[in-house]
Design a protein around this motif. Structure first.
Motif, PDB file in Angstrom:
ATOM      1  N   ASP A 187       0.332 -36.748 -19.808  1.00  0.00           N
ATOM      2  CA  ASP A 187      -1.055 -37.193 -19.687  1.00  0.00           C
ATOM      3  C   ASP A 187      -1.969 -36.257 -20.481  1.00  0.00           C
ATOM      4  O   ASP A 187      -2.990 -35.791 -19.984  1.00  0.00           O
ATOM      5  N   GLU A 188      -1.595 -36.002 -21.734  1.00  0.00           N
ATOM      6  CA  GLU A 188      -2.340 -35.049 -22.558  1.00  0.00           C
ATOM      7  C   GLU A 188      -3.289 -35.698 -23.558  1.00  0.00           C
ATOM      8  O   GLU A 188      -3.927 -35.011 -24.336  1.00  0.00           O
ATOM      9  N   VAL A 189      -3.371 -37.035 -23.571  1.00  0.00           N
ATOM     10  CA  VAL A 189      -4.139 -37.699 -24.611  1.00  0.00           C
ATOM     11  C   VAL A 189      -5.605 -37.274 -24.606  1.00  0.00           C
ATOM     12  O   VAL A 189      -6.198 -37.049 -25.672  1.00  0.00           O
ATOM     13  N   ALA A 190      -6.203 -37.123 -23.423  1.00  0.00           N
ATOM     14  CA  ALA A 190      -7.630 -36.784 -23.366  1.00  0.00           C
ATOM     15  C   ALA A 190      -7.890 -35.380 -23.892  1.00  0.00           C
ATOM     16  O   ALA A 190      -8.853 -35.159 -24.640  1.00  0.00           O
ATOM     17  N   ILE A 191      -7.043 -34.421 -23.530  1.00  0.00           N
ATOM     18  CA  ILE A 191      -7.277 -33.057 -24.008  1.00  0.00           C
ATOM     19  C   ILE A 191      -6.965 -32.949 -25.502  1.00  0.00           C
ATOM     20  O   ILE A 191      -7.649 -32.224 -26.236  1.00  0.00           O
ATOM     21  N   ALA A 192      -5.982 -33.709 -25.988  1.00  0.00           N
ATOM     22  CA  ALA A 192      -5.711 -33.730 -27.430  1.00  0.00           C
ATOM     23  C   ALA A 192      -6.904 -34.337 -28.176  1.00  0.00           C
ATOM     24  O   ALA A 192      -7.296 -33.845 -29.246  1.00  0.00           O
ATOM     25  N   ASP A 193      -7.473 -35.408 -27.619  1.00  0.00           N
ATOM     26  CA  ASP A 193      -8.675 -36.002 -28.220  1.00  0.00           C
ATOM     27  C   ASP A 193      -9.806 -34.982 -28.302  1.00  0.00           C
ATOM     28  O   ASP A 193     -10.514 -34.892 -29.314  1.00  0.00           O
ATOM     29  N   ALA A 194      -9.987 -34.202 -27.228  1.00  0.00           N
ATOM     30  CA  ALA A 194     -11.066 -33.212 -27.189  1.00  0.00           C
ATOM     31  C   ALA A 194     -10.840 -32.120 -28.228  1.00  0.00           C
ATOM     32  O   ALA A 194     -11.795 -31.648 -28.867  1.00  0.00           O
ATOM     33  N   ILE A 195      -9.594 -31.712 -28.425  1.00  0.00           N
ATOM     34  CA  ILE A 195      -9.290 -30.686 -29.426  1.00  0.00           C
ATOM     35  C   ILE A 195      -9.601 -31.207 -30.827  1.00  0.00           C
ATOM     36  O   ILE A 195     -10.233 -30.524 -31.638  1.00  0.00           O
ATOM     37  N   VAL A 196      -9.176 -32.437 -31.121  1.00  0.00           N
ATOM     38  CA  VAL A 196      -9.456 -33.022 -32.442  1.00  0.00           C
ATOM     39  C   VAL A 196     -10.955 -33.132 -32.672  1.00  0.00           C
ATOM     40  O   VAL A 196     -11.468 -32.770 -33.744  1.00  0.00           O
ATOM     41  N   GLY A 208      -8.734 -59.298 -11.166  1.00  0.00           N
ATOM     42  CA  GLY A 208     -10.172 -59.332 -10.907  1.00  0.00           C
ATOM     43  C   GLY A 208     -10.905 -58.106 -11.389  1.00  0.00           C
ATOM     44  O   GLY A 208     -12.099 -57.961 -11.163  1.00  0.00           O
ATOM     45  N   MET A 209     -10.205 -57.177 -12.096  1.00  0.00           N
ATOM     46  CA  MET A 209     -10.841 -55.956 -12.569  1.00  0.00           C
ATOM     47  C   MET A 209     -10.676 -55.858 -14.080  1.00  0.00           C
ATOM     48  O   MET A 209      -9.687 -56.318 -14.652  1.00  0.00           O
ATOM     49  N   THR A 210     -11.640 -55.253 -14.727  1.00  0.00           N
ATOM     50  CA  THR A 210     -11.568 -55.045 -16.168  1.00  0.00           C
ATOM     51  C   THR A 210     -10.695 -53.833 -16.473  1.00  0.00           C
ATOM     52  O   THR A 210     -10.884 -52.763 -15.893  1.00  0.00           O
ATOM     53  N   ASP A 211      -9.717 -54.024 -17.370  1.00  0.00           N
ATOM     54  CA  ASP A 211      -8.820 -52.935 -17.753  1.00  0.00           C
ATOM     55  C   ASP A 211      -9.492 -52.131 -18.859  1.00  0.00           C
ATOM     56  O   ASP A 211      -9.467 -52.512 -20.029  1.00  0.00           O
ATOM     57  N   THR A 212     -10.125 -51.029 -18.487  1.00  0.00           N
ATOM     58  CA  THR A 212     -10.844 -50.206 -19.457  1.00  0.00           C
ATOM     59  C   THR A 212     -10.198 -48.839 -19.562  1.00  0.00           C
ATOM     60  O   THR A 212      -9.669 -48.302 -18.582  1.00  0.00           O
ATOM     61  N   ALA A 213     -10.245 -48.246 -20.749  1.00  0.00           N
ATOM     62  CA  ALA A 213      -9.694 -46.904 -20.953  1.00  0.00           C
ATOM     63  C   ALA A 213     -10.622 -45.873 -20.322  1.00  0.00           C
ATOM     64  O   ALA A 213     -11.834 -46.091 -20.221  1.00  0.00           O
ATOM     65  N   PRO A 214     -10.085 -44.763 -19.853  1.00  0.00           N
ATOM     66  CA  PRO A 214     -10.938 -43.718 -19.276  1.00  0.00           C
ATOM     67  C   PRO A 214     -11.885 -43.161 -20.323  1.00  0.00           C
ATOM     68  O   PRO A 214     -11.591 -43.150 -21.518  1.00  0.00           O
ATOM     69  N   ALA A 215     -13.049 -42.716 -19.863  1.00  0.00           N
ATOM     70  CA  ALA A 215     -14.043 -42.155 -20.776  1.00  0.00           C
ATOM     71  C   ALA A 215     -13.468 -40.906 -21.438  1.00  0.00           C
ATOM     72  O   ALA A 215     -12.795 -40.101 -20.787  1.00  0.00           O
ATOM     73  N   PRO A 216     -13.681 -40.725 -22.740  1.00  0.00           N
ATOM     74  CA  PRO A 216     -13.146 -39.540 -23.410  1.00  0.00           C
ATOM     75  C   PRO A 216     -13.803 -38.271 -22.893  1.00  0.00           C
ATOM     76  O   PRO A 216     -14.973 -38.275 -22.473  1.00  0.00           O
ATOM     77  N   LEU A 217     -13.039 -37.185 -22.912  1.00  0.00           N
ATOM     78  CA  LEU A 217     -13.591 -35.900 -22.512  1.00  0.00           C
ATOM     79  C   LEU A 217     -14.533 -35.394 -23.602  1.00  0.00           C
ATOM     80  O   LEU A 217     -14.339 -35.684 -24.778  1.00  0.00           O
ATOM     81  N   ASN A 229      -4.993 -26.944  -6.849  1.00  0.00           N
ATOM     82  CA  ASN A 229      -5.436 -25.715  -7.508  1.00  0.00           C
ATOM     83  C   ASN A 229      -6.291 -25.997  -8.749  1.00  0.00           C
ATOM     84  O   ASN A 229      -6.256 -25.252  -9.727  1.00  0.00           O
ATOM     85  N   LEU A 230      -7.041 -27.081  -8.698  1.00  0.00           N
ATOM     86  CA  LEU A 230      -8.132 -27.370  -9.615  1.00  0.00           C
ATOM     87  C   LEU A 230      -9.266 -27.981  -8.793  1.00  0.00           C
ATOM     88  O   LEU A 230      -8.989 -28.657  -7.790  1.00  0.00           O
ATOM     89  N   CYS A 287      -8.757 -25.682 -18.596  1.00  0.00           N
ATOM     90  CA  CYS A 287      -8.043 -25.855 -17.330  1.00  0.00           C
ATOM     91  C   CYS A 287      -8.674 -26.946 -16.471  1.00  0.00           C
ATOM     92  O   CYS A 287      -7.961 -27.644 -15.729  1.00  0.00           O
ATOM     93  N   ASP A 288      -9.976 -27.108 -16.567  1.00  0.00           N
ATOM     94  CA  ASP A 288     -10.651 -28.145 -15.783  1.00  0.00           C
ATOM     95  C   ASP A 288     -10.532 -29.529 -16.422  1.00  0.00           C
ATOM     96  O   ASP A 288     -11.120 -30.488 -15.929  1.00  0.00           O
ATOM     97  N   MET A 289      -9.788 -29.606 -17.532  1.00  0.00           N
ATOM     98  CA  MET A 289      -9.371 -30.885 -18.107  1.00  0.00           C
ATOM     99  C   MET A 289      -7.907 -31.100 -17.724  1.00  0.00           C
ATOM    100  O   MET A 289      -7.004 -30.601 -18.394  1.00  0.00           O
ATOM    101  N   PRO A 290      -7.610 -31.789 -16.638  1.00  0.00           N
ATOM    102  CA  PRO A 290      -6.213 -31.940 -16.219  1.00  0.00           C
ATOM    103  C   PRO A 290      -5.359 -32.541 -17.331  1.00  0.00           C
ATOM    104  O   PRO A 290      -5.773 -33.492 -18.005  1.00  0.00           O
ATOM    105  N   SER A 291      -4.175 -31.974 -17.538  1.00  0.00           N
ATOM    106  CA  SER A 291      -3.278 -32.467 -18.596  1.00  0.00           C
ATOM    107  C   SER A 291      -1.835 -32.235 -18.185  1.00  0.00           C
ATOM    108  O   SER A 291      -1.087 -31.544 -18.878  1.00  0.00           O
TER     109      SER A 291
END
Length: 382
Positions: free
Chosen positions: A38-47, A4-13, A91-92, A30-34
């Motif tokens: 679970d590093e895909v979002a921070i890697a996306d942000a670096i690129v 009953g829920m839409t499977d959506t990817a998290p919003a990019p950082l 500790n974040l 540091c405020d981008m948990p990785s």
């Protein structure tokens, strides 16, 4: 739709602000948990943050990001840092704090507190800022930011990159931004883990004389460990201290049964003058007559501080190089014939701690040292 829920990817950082200070950039990272895996979002942000810089050629392997200059310089250096952290424990988000004179919590000064500040997003922040700003360095640079350093070695992004694109590791010298209090730590010790097992005969504990207690049979192993005197070995001018310790023990069946099996897990930290095969031979000689299984072994790395580009690095950064007692990924570079050192902000004793915190002055000191060297300026010139 799933349940009953839409499977959506998290919003990019959002992209990182590489024009910010290295301290502010550390806080952003540091405020981008990785946490490892679970590093895909921070890697996306670096690129996304580096894609607009014409002097950098980008390459991505999973969640490992490489940025290279190709300026035709006579030397190339590789500068790397991992983007994952150990799990978060309340500790974040990060916060700034000041420790006053007389504090028992650490050296007086201004800190950034939170997961990843020491291990090792302070070093990554410095590297990203310099990658963006140094458009004409005195050497060509290969920057690497990789995933899964804090977990099993077979998942390590640097190891994966070496298997998939070994040409990326070509260089005359390498720096890993592991926390060193912004001092140079050359090479690293190797590490070996072994299981030492004993075997006996089960019996009822009320009639123990008809059995053979495997736990009791471990006593010579424990005596050897308790009286072992670790070597201090000089390698290329640095003195590496070894260590041999029990790190785990197992055995027992029930409260009324003489155990027929027991084991001690031993960790041997050996100087880089000794190969993995030599370390294994040493352990087997020490525990001759016992059932010894080598669980894993990772060779150390010689400092390589006699290389010309390494001497220039020491001159630019200043200070006296120290040995690295723990194993780090500099060993991967050493195995490929590239001399490597550790150099990054943060006290390694605070790595993985719940009160992980980095001195702000160490972040800026690391940036200044790398900037001087990569611009071809000695510390004495300032």
């Amino acid at each position: 739709m799933l349940g009953g829920m839409t499977d959506t990817a998290p919003a990019p950082l959002p992209p990182l602000d590489l024009s910010a200070t290295s301290v502010a950039l550390t806080k952003q990272l540091c405020d981008m948990p990785s946490v490892s895996g679970d590093e895909v979002a921070i890697a996306d942000a670096i690129v996304a943050s580096l894609s607009g810089f014409d002097h950098l050629e980008l390459h991505r392997d999973g969640d490992t990001v490489v940025a290279r200059t190709n300026l035709g310089r006579p030397a190339r250096v590789v500068i790397a840092g991992h983007i994952d952290t150990v799990p978060i424990n309340d500790n974040l988000p990060t916060r700034y704090e000041t420790l006053d004179e007389g504090s028992t919590a650490g050296t007086p000064g201004d800190y950034l507190w939170g997961r990843g500040t020491v291990d090792m997003k302070g070093g990554v922040a410095v590297q990203l800022k310099l990658a963006a700003e140094l458009t004409a360095p005195s050497v060509d640079i290969t920057w690497m930011w990789y995933d899964n350093e804090e977990v099993s070695s077979d998942l390590n992004g640097l190891g994966r990159l070496a298997r998939n694109s070994p040409e990326m590791f070509a260089g005359d010298f390498a720096i890993l931004g592991e926390p060193t209090n912004s001092l140079i730590e050359g090479g690293c010790n190797g590490t070996l883990r072994a299981q030492i097992r004993t075997h006996g005969l089960r019996a009822h504990s009320a009639r123990s004389w008809v059995g053979d207690n495997a736990i009791h049979s471990l006593s010579p192993v424990l005596a050897t460990l308790a009286t072992y005197e670790p070597r201090q070995v000089e390698v290329e001018g640095l003195v590496f201290r070894e260590g041999l310790n029990a790190v785990g023990i197992s055995g027992g069946v029930a409260g009324n049964v003489i155990p027929d099996a027991a084991a001690v897990e031993v960790n041997y930290r050996f100087a880089p003058s000794r190969s993995g095969a030599e370390a294994e031979a040493h352990i087997r000689e020490l525990f001759d007559g016992f059932d010894v299984t080598i669980v894993d072994v990772a060779e150390g790395a010689r400092p390589g501080l006699d290389a010309p580009v390494a001497r220039q690095f020491i001159e630019a950064v200043g200070g006296v190089p120290l040995p690295k007692y723990g194993w780090t990924d500099v060993a991967r570079f050493s195995a490929l014939g590239v001399p490597a050192v550790n150099y990054g902000p943060g006290d390694p004793l605070k790595a993985h701690a719940d009160d992980e915190r980095v001195l702000l002055s160490q972040i800026t000191a690391c940036e200044d040292g790398l900037r001087r060297w990569l611009n071809g300026t000695a510390a004495s010139d300032e």
